[in-house]
Design an enzyme around this catalytic site. Structure first.
Site, mmCIF file in Angstrom:
data_model
loop_
_atom_site.group_PDB
_atom_site.id
_atom_site.type_symbol
_atom_site.label_atom_id
_atom_site.label_comp_id
_atom_site.label_asym_id
_atom_site.label_seq_id
_atom_site.Cartn_x
_atom_site.Cartn_y
_atom_site.Cartn_z
ATOM 1 N N LYS A 208 0.837 -1.202 0.000
ATOM 2 C CA LYS A 208 0.000 0.000 0.000
ATOM 3 C C LYS A 208 0.875 1.256 0.000
ATOM 4 C CE LYS A 208 -3.537 2.124 2.921
ATOM 5 N NZ LYS A 208 -4.439 1.929 4.065
ATOM 6 N N GLU A 214 10.621 -4.655 4.526
ATOM 7 C CA GLU A 214 10.692 -6.081 4.166
ATOM 8 C C GLU A 214 10.345 -6.266 2.686
ATOM 9 O OE1 GLU A 214 9.146 -4.850 6.787
ATOM 10 O OE2 GLU A 214 9.309 -6.163 8.537
ATOM 11 N N GLY A 269 -4.892 -2.320 5.442
ATOM 12 C CA GLY A 269 -4.119 -3.465 4.937
ATOM 13 C C GLY A 269 -4.820 -4.793 5.172
ATOM 14 N N HIS A 386 -4.871 -33.737 17.183
ATOM 15 C CA HIS A 386 -3.783 -34.638 17.582
ATOM 16 C C HIS A 386 -2.594 -33.864 18.128
ATOM 17 C CE1 HIS A 386 -5.642 -38.321 15.973
ATOM 18 N NE2 HIS A 386 -6.286 -37.434 15.230
ATOM 19 N N LYS A 506 9.559 -1.383 14.630
ATOM 20 C CA LYS A 506 10.122 -1.060 13.308
ATOM 21 C C LYS A 506 11.151 0.058 13.432
ATOM 22 C CE LYS A 506 5.919 -1.258 10.612
ATOM 23 N NZ LYS A 506 5.187 -0.581 9.556
HETATM 24 C C1 G6Q Z 1 -2.608 -4.097 8.130
HETATM 25 C C2 G6Q Z 1 -1.389 -3.372 8.381
HETATM 26 C C3 G6Q Z 1 -0.138 -4.054 7.902
HETATM 27 C C4 G6Q Z 1 0.248 -3.754 6.466
HETATM 28 C C5 G6Q Z 1 1.701 -4.174 6.235
HETATM 29 C C6 G6Q Z 1 2.141 -3.965 4.828
HETATM 30 O O1 G6Q Z 1 -3.717 -3.695 8.397
HETATM 31 O O2 G6Q Z 1 -1.532 -2.088 7.951
HETATM 32 O O3 G6Q Z 1 -0.147 -5.444 8.091
HETATM 33 O O4 G6Q Z 1 -0.620 -4.395 5.591
HETATM 34 O O5 G6Q Z 1 2.522 -3.482 7.122
HETATM 35 O O6 G6Q Z 1 2.051 -2.627 4.487
HETATM 36 P P1 G6Q Z 1 2.228 -2.162 3.005
HETATM 37 O O7 G6Q Z 1 1.124 -2.752 2.201
HETATM 38 O O8 G6Q Z 1 2.180 -0.668 3.032
HETATM 39 O O9 G6Q Z 1 3.562 -2.682 2.533
#
Ligand code: G6Q
Length: 550
Positions: A208, A214, A269, A386, A506
C-alpha cells in the site's frame, strides 16, 4: 482506575449480575431443560449456518447482549462506516472496504468522489491484465508466456492473498504456479524462486505504502535475480507489476505506473484482500471467480447492514466474543477450519482480529478499564486434535472455539469427508458435555485413573456449516469475520482500524541495522541487555565458518 462509560451502561451492569447466575450452570443442564435450544440458537445467512447453542448463554444473556449493542451505538457506528465517515479516528480516515465489493450500478460519494466508480475502474484494469496473463497473450521479456506468479508483500499485503489462493486453489488455473514471499529472511525469497525460470516469472509487488522495508528489500533482490538470469534491466517492464497507493514510489522503483494497480487510503491493509491486493487471487481464479468472491462479501455486508441483531450473524458472533472475553474471562479464542483449503485462515484471522482489536485505549484516548481482543489462533482440523486439543478439553484455560465445516468435499474420496466432518460435531459435543466421573466409573475405569479421564465440558463453541467452499462462500465467510471484529470494536469503543503498536519495533530495528552491519563500531548505547545481545551477535558473525554458509 475509574470505570469507563461502557462499564456504566445498564446492560453491562445487568450482564455482570447475570453472569453470577450463569457461572454455576452447565451446558448439560441448559440443554436438558430446553429441548429446542439446538434448533433455536441458530442463525443462517448467505449459505452459512451458525449454531451458537453450545455457548454458555441463555435467551436472557442474548437479550442483554443485544441491549448492550443498542446502548453502545453499534447500529449507528455500522452506518457511519457504510457512509464513509472517518471512523478510523487516530488516522482520520474513512473505513470503506465495504465499497470494494459494491455492485457496479451502485454509488457511494465520499469526500466528493464516487468511490464505486474508482473501484470498478481498478477491477476492469485488473481483469484486463489477468485475462492476458491467463491466456498467454501477456508475454515475458523473451516472448515466453508467464507460468509463475510471485506475490511479494507482508502483513495485509500477504496474508489475504496467500489465504485466498490456498482457499480457492481448487478453482485456480492449474498451469500457473503461485508463490508468496513475505519474510525479509532471504530464505523465503530464495526458496520461492529456486526452481523458477525468470523469463516465465511475474512478480507482483504488493505494498500500500511502497515503503515497507521487508517488501522493498525482497522486491530489490527479486529484481536482481531477474537481471542476473535475463541480463537486461528493461525486463522489469514485463516481469514486475505493482499494487499500491503510491505511484511516485512505484515509479522510483522502476515499475511503469501503467503496470500499477491502485487502491486507496480508506482500505486498511488487513481489509484489502478484495482490493487490487487480490491481484494474485484474480490471476488464480479469473475475473469471473473474483467477481463471485466480491458478490459473497457484498451479500454478507448487506446482511450485516439490514438483518435484526437477533438474526445477524456477524453481530451474534461479535457479541458472543464480547461475552466470552469480558464476562467469562476467556483470554484466547480458537478458529479451526475443517477444510484443508482453509489452512491459512487462522493466520489470516489472527491479523484481522488481533491487529484490529488488540487495543488499550478508547476512541478518545482514555485508558480502558476492561479487556479487549482475545488472542486468536488455530489450525486446520483434524490436525489440531492430535496436537493441542488436549488443552482445550482438559486444560485450565477455557478456549472458545469456532469450528468451520462443509457438507461437501471438493475432492470426494471414499469415506474421507464424513470422517472429517464427524469430528466437527464430535468435538463440539465433547467440549460442551464432557464426560462425568460417574460415566467414567461406569465404564469400569480403575479408580486411580478416573480423575485423569474426567472431561468437565461446559466449554463454548460456535459451529459454522456451509454446503461447499466456493469463491462466493469465502467472501461471505471473511466478511462475517470482518463485521464480527467490527461489532466487538464498536462495543469496546476502540479504533479497530489503526495499528500503532507495530511501529515502535520497526523504528528501533531501523536504528539497529547499521550497528549489525558494522564490525565492532559504533559503540553501542542501548540498555545493557540489548548492547550485550548485539555484541554477541557481532562476535558470532566474526567467527570462522564452521559449516557451509556462503
Ligand atoms: C494491516 C497493516 C499491515 C500492512 C503491512 C504492509 O492492516 O496495515 O499489516 O498491511 O505493514 O504494508 P504495506 O502494504 O504498506 O507494505
Amino acid at each position: 482506575m475509574t470505570t469507563s462509560p461502557l462499564q456504566q451502561r445498564p446492560a453491562w451492569k445487568a450482564l455482570e449480575a447475570h453472569y453470577t447466575e450463569i457461572a454455576p450452570r452447565h451446558l448439560r443442564e441448559l440443554f436438558a431443560h430446553d429441548p429446542t435450544r439446538g434448533t433455536r440458537m441458530i442463525a443462517e445467512a448467505e449459505g452459512l449456518y451458525l449454531d451458537y447453542s453450545k455457548n454458555r448463554v441463555t435467551d436472557e444473556t442474548m437479550e442483554l447482549l443485544f441491549q448492550l449493542a443498542h446502548e453502545s451505538g453499534l447500529v449507528e457506528r455500522r452506518d457511519q462506516m457504510f457512509s464513509g465517515e472517518h471512523i478510523n479516528v487516530s488516522e482520520d480516515r474513512a473505513v470503506l472496504h465495504v465499497a470494494l465489493r459494491m455492485p457496479e450500478e451502485s454509488s457511494l460519494v465520499v469526500d466528493g468522489v464516487d468511490v464505486v466508480r474508482e473501484v470498478h475502474a481498478a477491477l476492469d484494469q485488473m481483469a484486463d491484465f489477468c485475462t492476458r496473463v491467463r491466456d498467454g497473450s501477456w508475454k515475458g521479456h523473451s516472448g515466453k508466456r508467464i507460468k509463475n506468479i510471485v506475490n511479494i508483500g507482508i502483513g495485509g499485503s500477504d496474508l489475504g492473498p496467500v489465504m485466498a489462493y490456498e482457499a480457492l486453489r481448487y478453482y485456480s488455473q492449474r498451469d500457473l504456479t503461485f508463490r508468496f514471499v513475505s519474510n525479509v529472511d532471504a530464505t523465503d525469497l530464495t526458496e520461492a524462486v529456486r526452481d523458477l525460470q525468470a523469463d516465465e516469472t511475474l512478480f507482483i509487488i504488493s505494498s500500500k505504502t511502497f515503503g515497507t522495508l521487508e517488501t522493498l528489500t525482497n522486491a530489490k533482490s527479486a529484481r536482481n535475480w531477474l537481471f542476473e538470469q535475463i541480463g537486461d534491466s528493461s525486463a522489469v517492464a514485463k516481469h514486475f507489476v505493482a499494487v499500491s497507493t503510491n505511484a511516485e514510489k512505484v515509479s522510483e522503483f522502476g515499475i511503469d505506473v501503467a503496470n500499477m494497480f491502485p487502491f486507496w487510503d480508506w482500505v486498511g491493509g488487513r481489509y484489502s484482500m478484495d482490493s487490487a491486493i487480490g491481484l494474485s487471487t484474480m490471476l488464480a481464479i479469473g475475473p469471473q471467480g473474483f467477481k463471485e468472491l466480491l458478490d459473497g462479501f457484498h451479500a454478507m455486508d448487506e446482511h450485516f447492514r439490514s438483518a435484526p441483531l437477533e438474526r445477524n450473524l456477524p453481530a451474534l458472533m461479535g457479541l458472543l466474543a464480547v461475552w466470552n472475553r469480558n464476562f467469562l474471562g476467556c483470554q484466547t479464542a480458537g478458529v479451526m477450519p475443517y477444510d484443508q483449503y482453509l489452512k491459512r485462515l487462522p493466520a489470516y484471522l489472527q491479523q484481522l482480529t488481533m491487529e484490529s482489536n488488540g487495543k488499550h485505549v478508547a476512541l478518545d484516548g482514555t485508558i480502558l478499564s476492561y479487556d479487549t481482543g482475545a488472542i486468536h489462533w488455530g489450525e486446520a482440523g483434524t490436525n489440531g486434535q492430535h496436537s493441542f486439543y488436549q488443552l482445550i478439553h482438559q486444560g485450565t484455560t477455557i478456549v472458545p472455539v469456532d469450528l468451520i465445516g462443509f457438507a461437501k468435499s471438493l475432492n470426494p474420496l471414499g469415506e474421507h469427508h464424513d470422517i472429517l466432518s464427524s469430528n466437527i460435531f464430535a468435538q463440539a459435543q465433547a467440549l460442551a458435555f464432557g464426560k462425568t466421573e460417574a460415566e467414567i466409573r461406569a465404564e469400569g475405569t480403575p479408580a486411580d485413573v478416573v480423575a485423569h479421564r474426567v472431561m468437565e465440558g461446559n466449554r463454548p463453541t460456535n459451529v459454522l456449516l456451509a454446503e461447499v467452499l466456493s469463491p462466493r462462500l469465502l467472501g461471505s465467510l471473511i466478511a462475517l469475520y470482518e463485521h464480527s471484529v467490527f461489532t466487538q470494536g464498536a462495543i469496546w469503543g476502540i479504533d479497530s482500524f489503526d495499528q500503532w503498536g507495530v511501529e515502535l519495533g520497526k523504528e528501533l530495528a531501523v536504528k539497529i541495522i547499521p550497528e549489525l552491519e558494522a564490525g565492532t563500531e559504533p559503540v553501542l548505547a542501548h540498555d545493557s541487555s540489548t548492547n550485550a545481545l548485539i555484541e554477541h551477535y557481532r562476535a558470532l558473525k566474526r567467527k570462522e565458518k564452521t559449516h557451509a554458509v556462503d
